[in-house]
Design an enzyme around this catalytic site. Structure first.
Site, PDB file in Angstrom:
ATOM      1  N   SER A   1     -12.415  11.828   5.592  1.00  0.00           N
ATOM      2  CA  SER A   1     -11.450  12.975   4.436  1.00  0.00           C
ATOM      3  C   SER A   1     -10.938  11.938   3.343  1.00  0.00           C
ATOM      4  CB  SER A   1     -11.110  13.698   4.638  1.00  0.00           C
ATOM      5  OG  SER A   1     -10.309  13.931   5.596  1.00  0.00           O
TER       6      SER A   1
ATOM      7  N   LYS B   1      -5.007  21.744   4.383  1.00  0.00           N
ATOM      8  CA  LYS B   1      -4.578  20.374   3.790  1.00  0.00           C
ATOM      9  C   LYS B   1      -3.901  21.462   2.191  1.00  0.00           C
ATOM     10  CE  LYS B   1      -7.778  17.387   5.499  1.00  0.00           C
ATOM     11  NZ  LYS B   1      -8.994  16.637   5.215  1.00  0.00           N
TER      12      LYS B   1
END
Length: 789
Positions: free
Chosen positions: A653, A696
């Protein structure tokens, strides 16, 4: 195209008025499995097909409420089905070590047990009375008197013959003696020896004749005694038959349609007659002795009892058994033992049923992890399912241990559906490495973690909540709380268009909200109580997150949220603590110089990189080559590192984030430190979706908030993750006020433009990128490095 997301794109709000009800109390409680159409169809198929091998494995992550859902589903199904038979163990009078199993209609087992117990009690009272009666005593005396008369006549006849032959017969300690008589007086040995030889020889011949007659008489006497004993035994048998015959005949007539029972009752009758002394002897202690304990007095009569191991007298429908501790004895039953005078003793009355017996004819649900961890259980269960019979054995014998002498109960036919519940990984492992598993568990019921967020599914979701409130006596939810809970379900699913089916987690939120509603003396759970429950859960678990934010704010962990730097970008990762996960920003830096190493992942060099992260780094080199120098090899040495990271780094990611740092280092255009980045990338430069996007974003927002929001900070995410956004309300509010921003990009070019404020540049017809663009500077730098080498 770069998208600057609007507040309404960051969280899908539920309007309480759109639900059409004021509280969950107005909703019909759920009675079916919600949101699992695939699993329900698999269950219906697996439970409906009766052929061998179609048992069911229910697969799904833990905490989804699979056990409760399956229990409710099977409970409704079981009620509509036929009640299976009772099973009993009875004594095998021919071989007591192999008890017989008999199958009886539901409820008959307990009735038979009571009838036989009553019968034996009647026989124990009736037989002594029969043998004490005047009629029996008269008949017995007559038989004995006849024997004595016949025996007396025999010996009288023998004495007459002996007298005529000159002898007398006397009984001595050594037996019967034949003594010669002379002159009306028995001779002594000395007198006999003094007789002339001719006289002695004459006496000897006559003695032999009398001796033969004596033997014949004694033989006749023994025959008379045997005949008398037979007559007495026949008298006892007739008396016993008279005492028990009527009671047993009544039971045989009562159970006329049950051949196993009638055969057993006839065997009981025969054994009573053969062991009549067991019933006619008294049980009182002699003077000076301790009285015999009650259990010991009843021990000889245990063999007539009926051991009901499966009783369905109070069952309506097929049995459903959920076995949470599937050790061998709980699954297959046991043969108990008791100590008598220091020795272990057992009989068929101490055979105890296991879960397979109790669920026979119905359904048995077992957690697969517990089953596999219990010694002998898994292999024995497979053997029982293959053979379709339940055999009770001593566990020690399964591994060859020498055990005390025990029983071998007759196996019971097995007709059952076994439902195993466990994670998908165990299903795949068993399917791959256990050859019996795919032959026995051919049906997989896969539980999904989410369902589409439609109006119908939303109502079904709330019906589950209604059932929870009713079953656990919780306060019902008002419309605001229902809306807030639906939003949380989408957050758990990480998708605006779906609802989580993780009903275990949902139920915990409702229970905790109920607690907070009680603290405010509220009769209903409101949206504020749901919010309080969620916030308190985070507070109980986010100590690590708070400590990390403190270190960032204090400058221990270096994170820039303002300004711009070359070759440095803020990446985002997710830390999972088991019960809580949160996003953490981290600096990614790159240094570039001449060389032939290519992109060097420092994490990988020191074995702190997982395989997926290493794959992502290798993709970056492929992107650089096809994008900038497709006709020649790339010559550079770019060292890539996660600063202040001391644990394993895995996942791809951050690959787009790493790409931006490399492009910045090559082009010397600085990157905005106010923007954190997440997203993976392919070799064509397309930014791909990642997981944990909400955590996040919120992780970087919390850091920026603690260090001061400037209105320029934000997070850049892949465009394909936009539908996954279900951000906290404070984040959405900050975006609405212009204090924080969320951007969505589809390509590396879009991302580098946003981070640098400089156009990325498209390749022109002459094959070059426009001057003053990021891509032109990158290509120029790569050519310089190649030429320098």
């Amino acid at each position: 195209m770069i998208q600057k997301l609007k507040p309404e794109q960051l969280r899908r709000i539920v309007d309480p008025a759109s639900l059409g009800v004021d509280t969950t109390e107005c909703i019909e409680p759920s009675t079916t499995i919600i949101g699992q159409n695939r699993a329900v169809r698999a269950l219906q198929f697996g439970l409906g097909i009766r052929q061998v091998g179609y048992h069911i494995y229910v697969a799904g992550p833990p905490g989804m409420g699979k056990m409760s859902a399956i229990r409710n589903f099977l409970d409704q199904l079981a009620r509509s089905q036929e009640t299976p038979p009772d099973w009993c163990y009875i004594n095998n009078f021919d071989d007591p070590y192999q008890p017989k199993a008999i199958r009886l209609p539901p409820g008959v087992g307990r009735q038979l047990q009571h009838d036989v117990k009553t019968l034996i009690e009647q026989v124990r009272r009736g037989i002594p009375k029969t043998f004490e009666s005047e009629e029996y005593s008269a008949k017995r005396d007559a038989i004995i008197k006849a024997l004595e008369q016949q025996r007396e006549a025999l010996f009288q006849e023998l004495n007459e013959k002996a007298t005529q032959a000159g002898f007398t017969i006397q009984a001595t300690q050594m037996g019967i003696a034949i003594i010669p008589v002379l002159g009306g007086r028995p001779l002594t040995d000395a007198e006999f020896q003094a007789l002339p030889p001719a006289a002695r020889e004459d006496f000897q011949r006559r003695r032999e004749t009398i001796q033969e007659q004596l033997k014949a008489t004694m033989k006749q006497g023994r025959a008379l005694e045997r005949q008398t004993q037979e007559q007495l035994a026949e008298l006892d048998r007739q008396a016993a038959m008279y005492a028990v015959g009527e009671s047993i005949d009544d039971l045989i007539e009562k159970y006329e349609g049950q051949p196993d029972i009638t055969a057993y009752l006839n065997a009981v009758r025969q054994d009573i007659v053969q062991n009549i002394d067991l019933f006619r002897t008294g049980q009182t202690a002699e003077e000076g002795q301790q009285p015999t304990p009650a259990w010991q007095r009843g021990l000889p009569f245990r063999k007539y009892e009926v051991n009901v191991i499966v009783d369905h007298s109070k069952k309506d429908g097929a049995p459903l058994v959920v076995l949470l501790n599937p050790i061998y004895n709980n699954l297959f039953g046991r043969i108990e033992k008791e100590s008598q005078y220091g020795a272990l003793y057992t009989d068929f009355t101490m055979v105890k049923a296991g879960a397979l017996h109790q669920a026979n004819g119905g359904y048995l649900v077992i957690p697969i992890e517990d089953l596999l961890s219990a010694p002998f259980s898994w292999q024995s269960l497979k053997r029982a399912l293959r053979s379709r019979q339940i055999e009770i054995e001593e566990p020690g014998e399964l591994i060859g241990y020498v055990t005390a002498k025990t029983l071998r109960p007759q196996p019971i036919p097995l007709d059952i559906k076994v439902i195993l519940i466990g994670p998908p990984r165990l299903y795949y492992l068993l399917h791959a490495y256990d050859s019996d598993f795919p032959e026995l568990f051919r049906v997989k019921a896969d539980f999904d973690t989410s369902m589409p967020r439609t109006d119908e599914n939303a109502r079904d979701f709330l019906s589950v909540v209604c059932r929870l409130c009713a079953n656990e006596n919780l306060n019902h939810l008002d419309s605001g709380a229902m809306a807030r809970l639906l939003e949380h379900a989408s957050r758990l699913a990480d998708d605006q268009e779906k609802l989580s089916t993780h009903f275990g987690a949902i139920a915990n939120v409702v229970r905790e909200a109920h607690y907070w509603s009680q603290q405010t003396n509220s009769s209903q759970i409101t949206a504020e109580h749901i919010r309080r429950a969620l916030d308190e859960k985070v507070f109980r678990s986010n100590l690590v997150q708070q400590r990390i934010q403190e270190m960032i704010t204090q400058g221990t962990i270096l994170i820039d949220t303002t300004g711009a730097r070359v070759g440095q970008v803020n990446g985002l990762s997710v830390i999972d603590l088991g019960d809580y996960q949160f996003g953490e920003p981290g600096r990614i830096t790159v240094s570039v110089g001449p060389g032939h190493e290519g992109i060097v992942d420092i994490e990988r060099e020191v074995a702190l990189s997982g395989p997926i992260h290493s794959k992502g780094v290798l993709i970056l080199q492929g992107y650089l080559r096809q994008k900038y120098l497709p006709e020649r090899s790339i010559s550079l040495s770019a060292r890539l590192v996660f600063e202040q990271s001391y644990t394993i780094v895995d996942g791809d990611s951050a690959s787009s984030t790493e790409m931006y740092a490399i492009l910045s280092a090559l082009s010397q255009y600085p990157l905005k430190q106010s923007i954190a980045v997440t997203g993976s990338v392919d070799q064509l430069g397309r930014v791909q979706a990642i997981g944990g996007v909400n955590a996040k974003i919120e992780g970087f927002f919390d850091v920026c908030k603690s260090m001061g929001l400037t209105g320029e900070q934000g997070v850049m995410i892949p465009a394909s993750n936009v539908r996954d956004l279900m951000l906290r309300e404070d984040v959405v509010e900050a975006v609405g006020n212009g204090q924080f921003h969320i951007w969505a990009v589809e390509t590396i070019d879009e991302g580098i433009e946003l981070l640098t404020g400089v156009p990325a540049g498209e390749r022109l017809s002459n094959g070059r990128f426009p001057e003053g663009t990021v891509n032109a500077r990158v290509e120029q730098r790569l050519r310089e490095l190649a030429n320098a080498r």
